[in-house]
Design a protein around this motif. Structure first.
Motif, PDB file in Angstrom:
ATOM      1  N   HIS A  16     -14.930   4.190 -12.258  1.00 44.24           N
ATOM      2  CA  HIS A  16     -15.533   5.266 -11.469  1.00 44.24           C
ATOM      3  C   HIS A  16     -15.038   5.231 -10.027  1.00 44.24           C
ATOM      4  CE1 HIS A  16     -18.199   6.645 -14.587  1.00 44.24           C
ATOM      5  NE2 HIS A  16     -18.529   5.394 -14.849  1.00 44.24           N
ATOM      6  N   GLY A  17     -14.831   4.057  -9.479  1.00 41.66           N
ATOM      7  CA  GLY A  17     -14.308   3.944  -8.127  1.00 41.66           C
ATOM      8  C   GLY A  17     -12.859   4.372  -8.039  1.00 41.66           C
ATOM      9  N   ASN A  18     -12.169   4.299  -9.151  1.00 40.91           N
ATOM     10  CA  ASN A  18     -10.760   4.681  -9.179  1.00 40.91           C
ATOM     11  C   ASN A  18     -10.584   6.168  -8.878  1.00 40.91           C
ATOM     12  OD1 ASN A  18      -8.022   4.129  -9.518  1.00 40.91           O
ATOM     13  ND2 ASN A  18      -8.074   4.792 -11.640  1.00 40.91           N
ATOM     14  N   ARG A  19     -11.561   6.985  -9.267  1.00 40.71           N
ATOM     15  CA  ARG A  19     -11.484   8.412  -8.990  1.00 40.71           C
ATOM     16  C   ARG A  19     -11.514   8.668  -7.487  1.00 40.71           C
ATOM     17  NH1 ARG A  19     -14.871  13.024  -8.335  1.00 40.71           N
ATOM     18  NH2 ARG A  19     -13.824  14.863  -9.149  1.00 40.71           N
ATOM     19  N   GLY A  20     -12.366   7.936  -6.776  1.00 35.72           N
ATOM     20  CA  GLY A  20     -12.414   8.072  -5.329  1.00 35.72           C
ATOM     21  C   GLY A  20     -11.102   7.680  -4.676  1.00 35.72           C
ATOM     22  N   LEU A  21     -10.477   6.622  -5.203  1.00 32.60           N
ATOM     23  CA  LEU A  21      -9.178   6.194  -4.684  1.00 32.60           C
ATOM     24  C   LEU A  21      -8.144   7.294  -4.888  1.00 32.60           C
ATOM     25  CD1 LEU A  21      -7.219   3.991  -3.602  1.00 32.60           C
ATOM     26  CD2 LEU A  21      -6.913   3.303  -5.977  1.00 32.60           C
ATOM     27  N   LEU A  22      -8.115   7.880  -6.071  1.00 32.65           N
ATOM     28  CA  LEU A  22      -7.135   8.926  -6.349  1.00 32.65           C
ATOM     29  C   LEU A  22      -7.365  10.161  -5.479  1.00 32.65           C
ATOM     30  CD1 LEU A  22      -6.882   8.647 -10.225  1.00 32.65           C
ATOM     31  CD2 LEU A  22      -5.266   7.807  -8.514  1.00 32.65           C
ATOM     32  N   LYS A  23      -8.627  10.481  -5.185  1.00 30.36           N
ATOM     33  CA  LYS A  23      -8.913  11.605  -4.303  1.00 30.36           C
ATOM     34  C   LYS A  23      -8.418  11.332  -2.889  1.00 30.36           C
ATOM     35  CE  LYS A  23     -12.752  13.840  -4.517  1.00 30.36           C
ATOM     36  NZ  LYS A  23     -13.047  15.169  -5.017  1.00 30.36           N
ATOM     37  N   LYS A  24      -8.590  10.096  -2.420  1.00 23.96           N
ATOM     38  CA  LYS A  24      -8.113   9.740  -1.080  1.00 23.96           C
ATOM     39  C   LYS A  24      -6.587   9.795  -1.021  1.00 23.96           C
ATOM     40  CE  LYS A  24     -12.020   6.848   0.106  1.00 23.96           C
ATOM     41  NZ  LYS A  24     -12.541   7.301   1.383  1.00 23.96           N
ATOM     42  N   ILE A  25      -5.933   9.340  -2.080  1.00 20.18           N
ATOM     43  CA  ILE A  25      -4.472   9.384  -2.128  1.00 20.18           C
ATOM     44  C   ILE A  25      -3.989  10.831  -2.087  1.00 20.18           C
ATOM     45  CG2 ILE A  25      -2.481   8.936  -3.611  1.00 20.18           C
ATOM     46  CD1 ILE A  25      -3.908   6.342  -4.472  1.00 20.18           C
ATOM     47  N   GLY A  26      -4.646  11.710  -2.838  1.00 20.85           N
ATOM     48  CA  GLY A  26      -4.271  13.120  -2.832  1.00 20.85           C
ATOM     49  C   GLY A  26      -4.498  13.767  -1.478  1.00 20.85           C
ATOM     50  N   ARG A  27      -5.603  13.429  -0.827  1.00 22.87           N
ATOM     51  CA  ARG A  27      -5.886  13.979   0.504  1.00 22.87           C
ATOM     52  C   ARG A  27      -4.831  13.513   1.503  1.00 22.87           C
ATOM     53  NH1 ARG A  27     -11.192  12.052   1.932  1.00 22.87           N
ATOM     54  NH2 ARG A  27     -11.770  12.955  -0.054  1.00 22.87           N
ATOM     55  N   ARG A  28      -4.443  12.225   1.412  1.00 21.78           N
ATOM     56  CA  ARG A  28      -3.409  11.708   2.318  1.00 21.78           C
ATOM     57  C   ARG A  28      -2.072  12.393   2.051  1.00 21.78           C
ATOM     58  NH1 ARG A  28      -1.475   5.522   2.158  1.00 21.78           N
ATOM     59  NH2 ARG A  28      -0.685   6.267   0.182  1.00 21.78           N
ATOM     60  N   ARG A  29      -1.746  12.621   0.776  1.00 21.99           N
ATOM     61  CA  ARG A  29      -0.492  13.290   0.429  1.00 21.99           C
ATOM     62  C   ARG A  29      -0.447  14.693   1.019  1.00 21.99           C
ATOM     63  NH1 ARG A  29      -0.989  14.458  -4.809  1.00 21.99           N
ATOM     64  NH2 ARG A  29      -0.988  12.261  -5.362  1.00 21.99           N
ATOM     65  N   ASP A  30      -1.571  15.420   0.922  1.00 22.51           N
ATOM     66  CA  ASP A  30      -1.632  16.770   1.494  1.00 22.51           C
ATOM     67  C   ASP A  30      -1.481  16.736   3.009  1.00 22.51           C
ATOM     68  OD1 ASP A  30      -1.980  17.780  -1.036  1.00 22.51           O
ATOM     69  OD2 ASP A  30      -4.156  18.016  -0.843  1.00 22.51           O
ATOM     70  N   MET A  31      -2.134  15.771   3.658  1.00 20.44           N
ATOM     71  CA  MET A  31      -2.027  15.651   5.120  1.00 20.44           C
ATOM     72  C   MET A  31      -0.586  15.316   5.532  1.00 20.44           C
ATOM     73  SD  MET A  31      -4.767  16.080   6.816  1.00 20.44           S
ATOM     74  CE  MET A  31      -6.121  15.265   7.536  1.00 20.44           C
ATOM     75  N   LEU A  32       0.061  14.426   4.780  1.00 21.52           N
ATOM     76  CA  LEU A  32       1.440  14.075   5.097  1.00 21.52           C
ATOM     77  C   LEU A  32       2.363  15.286   4.923  1.00 21.52           C
ATOM     78  CD1 LEU A  32       1.691  10.541   3.513  1.00 21.52           C
ATOM     79  CD2 LEU A  32       2.028  11.082   5.911  1.00 21.52           C
ATOM     80  N   ARG A  33       2.117  16.073   3.892  1.00 23.31           N
ATOM     81  CA  ARG A  33       2.919  17.275   3.672  1.00 23.31           C
ATOM     82  C   ARG A  33       2.719  18.258   4.828  1.00 23.31           C
ATOM     83  NH1 ARG A  33       0.960  19.211  -1.134  1.00 23.31           N
ATOM     84  NH2 ARG A  33       2.135  17.589  -2.197  1.00 23.31           N
ATOM     85  N   TYR A  34       1.477  18.420   5.273  1.00 21.07           N
ATOM     86  CA  TYR A  34       1.188  19.305   6.405  1.00 21.07           C
ATOM     87  C   TYR A  34       1.902  18.826   7.664  1.00 21.07           C
ATOM     88  CZ  TYR A  34      -1.329  21.021  10.461  1.00 21.07           C
ATOM     89  OH  TYR A  34      -1.639  21.553  11.686  1.00 21.07           O
TER      90      TYR A  34
END
Length: 88
Positions: free
Chosen positions: A50-68
């Motif tokens: 269940h905690g792994n989902r939170g990690l994946l969401k943070k990774i996706g948010r960071r990826r979007d910020m880096l792309r921006y």
């Protein structure tokens, strides 16, 4: 979770000016520190699915910020990636 002292230290280090909490650099640095802490947590607790989902969401948010940041200012992007030690 990062402590308040850790967050303020990251904000001072990566902020563009005094009191900067919302710039892309600060947000990416905070997400990276949180991701690194979660990676250490999952080494000790590999069955925490269940905690792994939170990690994946943070990774996706960071990826979007880096792309921006890459689309807005390539120099700031490369400097941040080098400073954080990301593989991009």
């Amino acid at each position: 979770m990062l402590t308040k002292e850790e967050k303020t230290a990251i904000m001072k280090e990566y902020g563009r000016k005094e009191g900067d909490t919302g710039s892309a650099e600060v947000q990416i640095a905070l997400l990276t520190a949180d991701i690194n802490k979660l990676n250490d947590h999952f080494k000790a607790h590999p069955k925490d699915h269940h905690g792994n989902r939170g990690l994946l969401k943070k990774i996706g948010r960071r990826r979007d910020m880096l792309r921006y940041l890459k689309n807005e200012d390539l120099d700031r992007y490369t400097a941040l990636v080098d400073k954080l030690g990301l593989r991009r």
